[in-house]
Scaffold this motif. Sequence first.
Motif, mmCIF file in Angstrom:
data_model
loop_
_atom_site.group_PDB
_atom_site.id
_atom_site.type_symbol
_atom_site.label_atom_id
_atom_site.label_comp_id
_atom_site.label_asym_id
_atom_site.label_seq_id
_atom_site.Cartn_x
_atom_site.Cartn_y
_atom_site.Cartn_z
ATOM 1 N N VAL A 50 -57.688 11.114 26.328
ATOM 2 C CA VAL A 50 -56.386 10.560 26.721
ATOM 3 C C VAL A 50 -55.386 11.683 26.976
ATOM 4 O O VAL A 50 -54.637 11.671 27.961
ATOM 5 N N THR A 51 -55.365 12.665 26.099
ATOM 6 C CA THR A 51 -54.432 13.793 26.252
ATOM 7 C C THR A 51 -54.635 14.486 27.586
ATOM 8 O O THR A 51 -53.674 14.726 28.340
ATOM 9 N N PHE A 52 -55.864 14.802 27.927
ATOM 10 C CA PHE A 52 -56.121 15.581 29.136
ATOM 11 C C PHE A 52 -56.017 14.737 30.406
ATOM 12 O O PHE A 52 -55.579 15.236 31.449
ATOM 13 N N LEU A 53 -56.402 13.475 30.343
ATOM 14 C CA LEU A 53 -56.255 12.630 31.527
ATOM 15 C C LEU A 53 -54.782 12.413 31.878
ATOM 16 O O LEU A 53 -54.392 12.487 33.049
ATOM 17 N N LEU A 54 -53.961 12.152 30.867
ATOM 18 C CA LEU A 54 -52.527 11.995 31.129
ATOM 19 C C LEU A 54 -51.924 13.292 31.647
ATOM 20 O O LEU A 54 -51.094 13.283 32.564
ATOM 21 N N ALA A 55 -52.333 14.420 31.084
ATOM 22 C CA ALA A 55 -51.794 15.712 31.523
ATOM 23 C C ALA A 55 -52.147 15.989 32.979
ATOM 24 O O ALA A 55 -51.383 16.655 33.695
ATOM 25 N N ASP A 56 -53.282 15.473 33.436
ATOM 26 C CA ASP A 56 -53.719 15.722 34.808
ATOM 27 C C ASP A 56 -53.307 14.621 35.775
ATOM 28 O O ASP A 56 -53.827 14.529 36.887
ATOM 29 N N GLY A 57 -52.384 13.771 35.357
ATOM 30 C CA GLY A 57 -51.788 12.828 36.290
ATOM 31 C C GLY A 57 -52.452 11.471 36.379
ATOM 32 O O GLY A 57 -52.068 10.649 37.207
ATOM 33 N N VAL A 58 -53.457 11.204 35.545
ATOM 34 C CA VAL A 58 -54.047 9.855 35.514
ATOM 35 C C VAL A 58 -53.137 8.978 34.662
ATOM 36 O O VAL A 58 -52.709 9.389 33.583
ATOM 37 N N TYR A 59 -52.853 7.782 35.146
ATOM 38 C CA TYR A 59 -51.903 6.905 34.452
ATOM 39 C C TYR A 59 -52.553 5.557 34.202
ATOM 40 O O TYR A 59 -53.285 5.048 35.050
ATOM 41 N N ALA A 116 -49.764 21.494 27.008
ATOM 42 C CA ALA A 116 -48.605 21.784 26.161
ATOM 43 C C ALA A 116 -47.307 21.407 26.862
ATOM 44 O O ALA A 116 -46.360 20.921 26.235
ATOM 45 N N ALA A 117 -47.264 21.611 28.187
ATOM 46 C CA ALA A 117 -46.041 21.326 28.934
ATOM 47 C C ALA A 117 -45.716 19.838 28.968
ATOM 48 O O ALA A 117 -44.569 19.445 29.186
ATOM 49 N N LYS A 118 -46.719 18.978 28.732
ATOM 50 C CA LYS A 118 -46.503 17.532 28.822
ATOM 51 C C LYS A 118 -46.661 16.837 27.470
ATOM 52 O O LYS A 118 -46.944 15.641 27.411
ATOM 53 N N ARG A 119 -46.479 17.579 26.399
ATOM 54 C CA ARG A 119 -46.678 17.023 25.055
ATOM 55 C C ARG A 119 -45.914 15.712 24.854
ATOM 56 O O ARG A 119 -46.487 14.694 24.446
ATOM 57 N N ASP A 120 -44.601 15.725 25.109
ATOM 58 C CA ASP A 120 -43.780 14.532 24.845
ATOM 59 C C ASP A 120 -44.180 13.366 25.747
ATOM 60 O O ASP A 120 -44.238 12.210 25.304
ATOM 61 N N PHE A 121 -44.444 13.673 27.002
ATOM 62 C CA PHE A 121 -44.852 12.628 27.946
ATOM 63 C C PHE A 121 -46.153 11.986 27.489
ATOM 64 O O PHE A 121 -46.290 10.759 27.492
ATOM 65 N N ILE A 122 -47.112 12.792 27.085
ATOM 66 C CA ILE A 122 -48.414 12.282 26.655
ATOM 67 C C ILE A 122 -48.248 11.354 25.459
ATOM 68 O O ILE A 122 -48.809 10.253 25.410
ATOM 69 N N ARG A 123 -47.464 11.772 24.492
ATOM 70 C CA ARG A 123 -47.275 10.944 23.295
ATOM 71 C C ARG A 123 -46.552 9.639 23.639
ATOM 72 O O ARG A 123 -46.927 8.568 23.157
ATOM 73 N N THR A 124 -45.523 9.725 24.479
ATOM 74 C CA THR A 124 -44.743 8.532 24.821
ATOM 75 C C THR A 124 -45.606 7.489 25.524
ATOM 76 O O THR A 124 -45.605 6.307 25.158
#
Length: 886
Positions: free
Chosen positions: A293-302, A352-360
């Motif tokens: 989930v962490t890496f898919l969200l970081a790479d733009g999968v929603y 790391a750059a999308k930490r908050d976005f991933i958690r939200t």
Amino acid sequence: MQAHAIRRLFLDYFLRHGHREVASSSLVPADDPTLLFTNAGMVQFKRTFLGQEHRDYRRAVTCQKCVRAGGKHNDLEQVGLTKRHHTFFEMLGNFSFGDYFKRDAIAYAWEFVSSKDYLGLHPDQLRFTVHHTDAEARQLWIDTTGLPASSVYGLGDKDNFWQMGDTGPCGPCSEIYVDLGWKPGMARKDYSQAEFEVMAEEGRFLEIWNLVFMQFDRSADGTLTPLPRPSVDTGAGLERIAAVLQGGDDNFHTDIFRPILDLAGALVGKPYPGSMAGPGASYRVLADHARAVTFLLADGVYPSNEGRGYVLRRILRRAVRHAWLLGRKEPTLAPLTGLVVDLLGEAYPEVAAKRDFIRTVTEQEESRFLETIEEGLKRLDESFATGARKIGGDDAFKLYDTFGFPIDLTELIAAERGVAVDHAGFERALEVQRERSRAASGSGQRKAGGGVAEGGLTTARTGAGEGWVEVGGDRAQRFVGYGGLRAETRILAFREEAGRVDVVLEDNPFYVESGGQVSDAGELAGAGWSLLVDQVRKSPRGTVVSGTWTSGDRFEPTPVSARVDQARRQNIERNHSATHLVHWALRQRLGEHVRQQGSSVDPERLRFDFSHHSPIDKAALAAIERDVNELVWVNEPVVIEEMAYPDALALGAMAFFADKYGDRVRVVRMGSSIELCGGTHVRTTGALGVFRFSAQGGVAAGVRRIEAVTGPVAYEAIEQIDRRIGEAAELLKANPDQVARRLEQLLAEREKLEQKLAEALRRGGAGDEAERTVVEVGGAKLTIGATGLEDRNDVADLADRYRTGASAGVLVLFAEGGKGAVHVAITDDLVKRGKKAGDLVNRIAAISGGKGGGRPTFASASAGDVSRFGAAREAAPAIVAEWLAQ
């Protein structure tokens, strides 16, 4: 040796041997939208291996992030139940693009796994496989390692031959295995090939590295032709190597997963039991899925209900279910993703750059499913309790549609109870829903297509039938609407029906609805006749233009002048180009997870649906609007060109997994915006004039919608706002730029007046003192008065102010204005005694013939006969006394 050290050691080893370190590519393959996720290190080099792309290096080394969940390579259902299946994993790899081949590849692999400077595995632990026809590789292993020939096994195509597709580059491969049963000091033991194959299947021998030797080109008839410059592609699983070096055979018991398992235990309040048995599998699912989930969200999968987004949603909801099984009924993956970022953020800065976005996003998705999972599980339990051996397709669909259960989750839970699921019935129910959705949304809500517009490649011939008259022979229709809005052309076929004429033109300038852009309108004129074209549609004959008579009454298939309504087309083009600009601006401001989910473009406005987890606040929406307008003001040229699909992807054009593209595509560029699109567009961005958002809202979970206007419609919207501000300024007797300040003053004055009125009510009355009666009745203070207020909400507001801070009070107000009304308010202490304002207002209003109701503290009744208000007022004290005494 810990995983981060193994990763760096591998990269540094090949750097010392002349390789270029190449960063991991995205989990969303840039060059292949038909591939669900990047699932191997070679994916980013596919075009290089095919000779379609040339790089300034011939040796590369990577640590590639990979996902295998969904599609051909799907390990999702095995995760948690085995020692080595994962949805997300890291693949180490070295590559040669026509540089070194088998000899060096084998030498590098041998040194890295066996040297004490690197992995330091004992030679007696290692075994090797080659393709049974690859005598060269077999001998190279023997010569390089000095081990006996019995260390090398020859296997068939299933295990040791690799190919990119049915045709194209392919070749034998060689694998390195570790004997997990070997211990230091043990004498080397040789095994027969049959024994080795059985032990490998049982897990005694573990494959850790695969070396692929691409040396052939397979033709359609199966012929293998040697490649002039053979290449090497290798892949080694980081998790497997870490397990071996850390003394175990279970990937989940390495430093990669242990911290996540420990945190999962802390969150559920029970520590990980140490194995996959029983509840242990659920902990392992949580640890694995947190990484994916962490890496898919970081790479733009929603998360969404289709394509890659649906796979992500399945992973998330599967994890929620396993957390539920462990007794946790609140978001669990969300805090785990923070730990994943801590563990891997240094190696992958984009995470790391999308930490908050991933958690939200993770927390929102988990919370959404937690709202329905309990009821869904209850429905499943009820189904199981009936003793039925199969869950019907309609029931499975309801679990999906109402409670958010992906079909594979329903099947998994059912399988645990020995119950089957009617998958085919589910698919039928799903298709029925899709058809309803398509019918409801009409043809205006479409995914933006990326191919050349249909008319541009039309080869369909006209034909007789259904009243059609064919006059064009074998001539094909051509779409000429990209280059102009007029055409002097011939007719290929026509028919007259119910006062309309349908025509198929040889040179057709009319755009037919596609990719969310509506069809054109315009005129057709022939010798002695003309038509108003108000319908353009697709048919097996090509694009059909249909119209009603504007002159003449007899159709003749003469040469014809076709003219598209220019003003209408220009407004459509403004709005279509605006969807590209707003897509770019949304991704810049909100993140690369933003992906178009649908659009509708007509002359009046544009509608654009996109993946995003929450409403856009006013400040962000204003900033996005300004970003688009700045692109308009710089008047960027709109560059449109056709090219090969791979070339378009290499240029940076966005492609969507769910869409199908031909070999040739149409690329539309506006500054930094690059999209595949078959629609019509403005020549420069300045033609938009001005861009304004008009609305935003939600469409579905994780999908937002914005609406906007451009050009003349946007200008009219601004004019309308100016007019309204001017009218308000006149009413307020203020300059337009002082309207807000004047309103603030008036609101402050109103608040003061309301406070004074409320105070008057609390002191004991309403209206003029001459019309006010205040008496003590049954231990309560009764206030009877009149009010000029006609709006019940205004009276209710005054009643609430009257009750504030008061006790043992009853307020009765008679309103003679309008249709008349009786209002009653009572204080909270009377309500606690069981008294209700509705009961009292009906007793009083009955005197004048009225009736009503309301809240316990405030109620209203119709007046009935207003002329009897006097009698009702006189009777009120006695009625209240009786009411209080009961």
